[in-house]
Design an enzyme around this catalytic site. Structure first.
Site, PDB file in Angstrom:
ATOM      1  N   ARG A 133       0.842  -1.200   0.000  1.00  0.00           N
ATOM      2  CA  ARG A 133       0.000   0.000   0.000  1.00  0.00           C
ATOM      3  C   ARG A 133       0.876   1.249   0.000  1.00  0.00           C
ATOM      4  O   ARG A 133       2.042   1.213   0.387  1.00  0.00           O
ATOM      5  CB  ARG A 133      -0.911   0.020   1.235  1.00  0.00           C
ATOM      6  CG  ARG A 133      -1.843  -1.163   1.331  1.00  0.00           C
ATOM      7  CD  ARG A 133      -2.483  -1.265   2.700  1.00  0.00           C
ATOM      8  NE  ARG A 133      -3.325  -0.119   3.020  1.00  0.00           N
ATOM      9  CZ  ARG A 133      -3.747   0.171   4.241  1.00  0.00           C
ATOM     10  NH1 ARG A 133      -3.401  -0.574   5.260  1.00  0.00           N
ATOM     11  NH2 ARG A 133      -4.520   1.224   4.444  1.00  0.00           N
ATOM     12  N   GLY A 134       0.306   2.366  -0.445  1.00  0.00           N
ATOM     13  CA  GLY A 134       0.963   3.661  -0.323  1.00  0.00           C
ATOM     14  C   GLY A 134       2.332   3.744  -0.955  1.00  0.00           C
ATOM     15  O   GLY A 134       2.565   3.268  -2.079  1.00  0.00           O
ATOM     16  N   ILE A 135       3.260   4.340  -0.213  1.00  0.00           N
ATOM     17  CA  ILE A 135       4.618   4.502  -0.708  1.00  0.00           C
ATOM     18  C   ILE A 135       5.260   3.152  -0.996  1.00  0.00           C
ATOM     19  O   ILE A 135       5.952   2.977  -1.995  1.00  0.00           O
ATOM     20  CB  ILE A 135       5.460   5.302   0.305  1.00  0.00           C
ATOM     21  CG1 ILE A 135       4.975   6.759   0.381  1.00  0.00           C
ATOM     22  CG2 ILE A 135       6.944   5.271  -0.062  1.00  0.00           C
ATOM     23  CD1 ILE A 135       5.643   7.569   1.474  1.00  0.00           C
ATOM     24  N   GLY A 166       5.615   1.117   8.565  1.00  0.00           N
ATOM     25  CA  GLY A 166       5.501   2.066   9.657  1.00  0.00           C
ATOM     26  C   GLY A 166       4.056   2.300  10.046  1.00  0.00           C
ATOM     27  O   GLY A 166       3.139   2.112   9.244  1.00  0.00           O
ATOM     28  N   ILE A 167       3.862   2.730  11.290  1.00  0.00           N
ATOM     29  CA  ILE A 167       2.530   3.042  11.792  1.00  0.00           C
ATOM     30  C   ILE A 167       2.574   4.366  12.556  1.00  0.00           C
ATOM     31  O   ILE A 167       3.658   4.857  12.905  1.00  0.00           O
ATOM     32  CB  ILE A 167       1.988   1.944  12.733  1.00  0.00           C
ATOM     33  CG1 ILE A 167       2.887   1.798  13.976  1.00  0.00           C
ATOM     34  CG2 ILE A 167       1.849   0.621  11.987  1.00  0.00           C
ATOM     35  CD1 ILE A 167       2.310   0.890  15.047  1.00  0.00           C
ATOM     36  N   ASP A 204      -0.716   8.634  17.187  1.00  0.00           N
ATOM     37  CA  ASP A 204      -0.456  10.009  17.595  1.00  0.00           C
ATOM     38  C   ASP A 204      -1.158  10.398  18.891  1.00  0.00           C
ATOM     39  O   ASP A 204      -2.323  10.051  19.125  1.00  0.00           O
ATOM     40  CB  ASP A 204      -0.887  10.971  16.491  1.00  0.00           C
ATOM     41  CG  ASP A 204      -0.054  10.840  15.220  1.00  0.00           C
ATOM     42  OD1 ASP A 204       0.943  10.100  15.244  1.00  0.00           O
ATOM     43  OD2 ASP A 204      -0.407  11.489  14.217  1.00  0.00           O
ATOM     44  N   TYR A 226       6.607   8.745  17.065  1.00  0.00           N
ATOM     45  CA  TYR A 226       6.935   8.626  15.637  1.00  0.00           C
ATOM     46  C   TYR A 226       8.223   9.381  15.304  1.00  0.00           C
ATOM     47  O   TYR A 226       9.099   8.861  14.602  1.00  0.00           O
ATOM     48  CB  TYR A 226       5.766   9.170  14.817  1.00  0.00           C
ATOM     49  CG  TYR A 226       5.894   8.993  13.321  1.00  0.00           C
ATOM     50  CD1 TYR A 226       5.532   7.794  12.709  1.00  0.00           C
ATOM     51  CD2 TYR A 226       6.356  10.028  12.525  1.00  0.00           C
ATOM     52  CE1 TYR A 226       5.631   7.634  11.341  1.00  0.00           C
ATOM     53  CE2 TYR A 226       6.462   9.874  11.148  1.00  0.00           C
ATOM     54  CZ  TYR A 226       6.104   8.684  10.563  1.00  0.00           C
ATOM     55  OH  TYR A 226       6.208   8.532   9.201  1.00  0.00           O
ATOM     56  N   PRO A 279      10.785  11.355   3.403  1.00  0.00           N
ATOM     57  CA  PRO A 279       9.691  11.999   2.668  1.00  0.00           C
ATOM     58  C   PRO A 279       9.026  13.081   3.503  1.00  0.00           C
ATOM     59  O   PRO A 279       8.979  13.003   4.739  1.00  0.00           O
ATOM     60  CB  PRO A 279       8.713  10.855   2.401  1.00  0.00           C
ATOM     61  CG  PRO A 279       9.484   9.597   2.656  1.00  0.00           C
ATOM     62  CD  PRO A 279      10.478   9.951   3.702  1.00  0.00           C
ATOM     63  N   ILE A 301       3.212  13.190   1.613  1.00  0.00           N
ATOM     64  CA  ILE A 301       3.032  12.450   0.371  1.00  0.00           C
ATOM     65  C   ILE A 301       1.552  12.105   0.198  1.00  0.00           C
ATOM     66  O   ILE A 301       0.845  11.817   1.175  1.00  0.00           O
ATOM     67  CB  ILE A 301       3.886  11.160   0.374  1.00  0.00           C
ATOM     68  CG1 ILE A 301       5.357  11.491   0.676  1.00  0.00           C
ATOM     69  CG2 ILE A 301       3.761  10.433  -0.956  1.00  0.00           C
ATOM     70  CD1 ILE A 301       6.025  12.433  -0.313  1.00  0.00           C
TER      71      ILE A 301
END
Length: 241
Positions: free
Chosen positions: A12-14, A84-85, A88, A147, A177, A180
């Protein structure tokens, strides 16, 4: 024979963009993922890239997963640590499990993955390790002490392992990055994106996953051997490192 590239968080994603770009560049790609079976199977059907499910926060799971990849595809010569997750919260409200989950998945995973490929890379006198860090590991971010700490740790890990591995023909680099255009950023309210985030980016737009993928392809190349221990910022000028 095509070099084998393994991408964590690769469906998924990047991560998905990285997998596709590496495949287009001629690599034999394996995509790791952690939990979303539906997305992984859709990615596999669309790309033909094999997918492998394991938890990168577990050393034993990484050892078993890499063993499976190497049995099916061959020795891992390019490793992209992308998984990564986020969990927050401001520190005075953060729960221990929020801290631990992010550190385990985003930072401890680098040890878990690299430790299980580094000996083979050293023996073969070739390896490319690319760690996907973040702009927030460089500048910090409110609500992301976990994070930001993990992503800053990735940069330190990169610099140390690069020095250890240089004479063995193994390069280790990080990419940071900025914002994004992925599902995570698309979930940000439109008014917050337009009023608070985009004005901070000098080029005036979000980055695209494919732009980060091109950075990975560059650093993974056989002829990128001079570049190691570097941090490549890809953030549209939002933070100049």
């Amino acid at each position: 024979m095509a070099r084998v590239a393994l991408v964590t968080g690769g469906t998924r994603g990047i991560g998905a963009a990285i997998c596709k770009a590496l495949k287009a560049a001629g690599y034999n790609v394996a995509a790791n993922y952690g939990g979303n079976d539906e997305a992984a199977q859709k990615f596999k059907a669309e790309t033909g890239i094999p997918v492998f499910k394991w938890d990168v926060s577990s050393f034993e799971a990484c050892a078993a997963g890499i063993k499976q990849v190497e049995a099916e595809l061959g020795p891992v010569e390019v490793l992209v640590n992308n998984a990564g997750i986020t969990r927050d919260a401001t520190l005075h409200r953060m729960k221990p499990e929020q801290w631990t989950a992010v550190i385990n998945t985003n930072l401890n995973s680098l040890f878990n993955m690299c430790r299980n490929v580094i000996e083979g890379m050293r023996e073969r006198k070739f390896g490319r390790i690319v760690n996907i860090s973040s702009i927030n590991g460089q500048k910090g971010q409110i609500g992301q002490t976990n994070y930001s700490a993990a992503k800053a740790g990735e940069i330190g890990f990169t610099k140390a392992l690069a020095q250890e591995s240089a004479k063995a023909g193994v390069t280790v680099n990080a990419i940071c990055p900025g914002y994004i255009n992925t599902e995570m950023v698309q979930a940000v309210p439109k008014d917050v994106l337009e009023k608070s985030i985009l004005p901070q980016i000098p080029i005036g737009r979000l980055g695209e996953p494919e732009e980060i993928a091109r950075c990975v392809v560059f650093l993974a190349a056989d002829d990128a051997g001079l570049i190691t221990g570097s941090t490549l910022t890809a953030n549209g000028g939002q933070y100049i490192a």
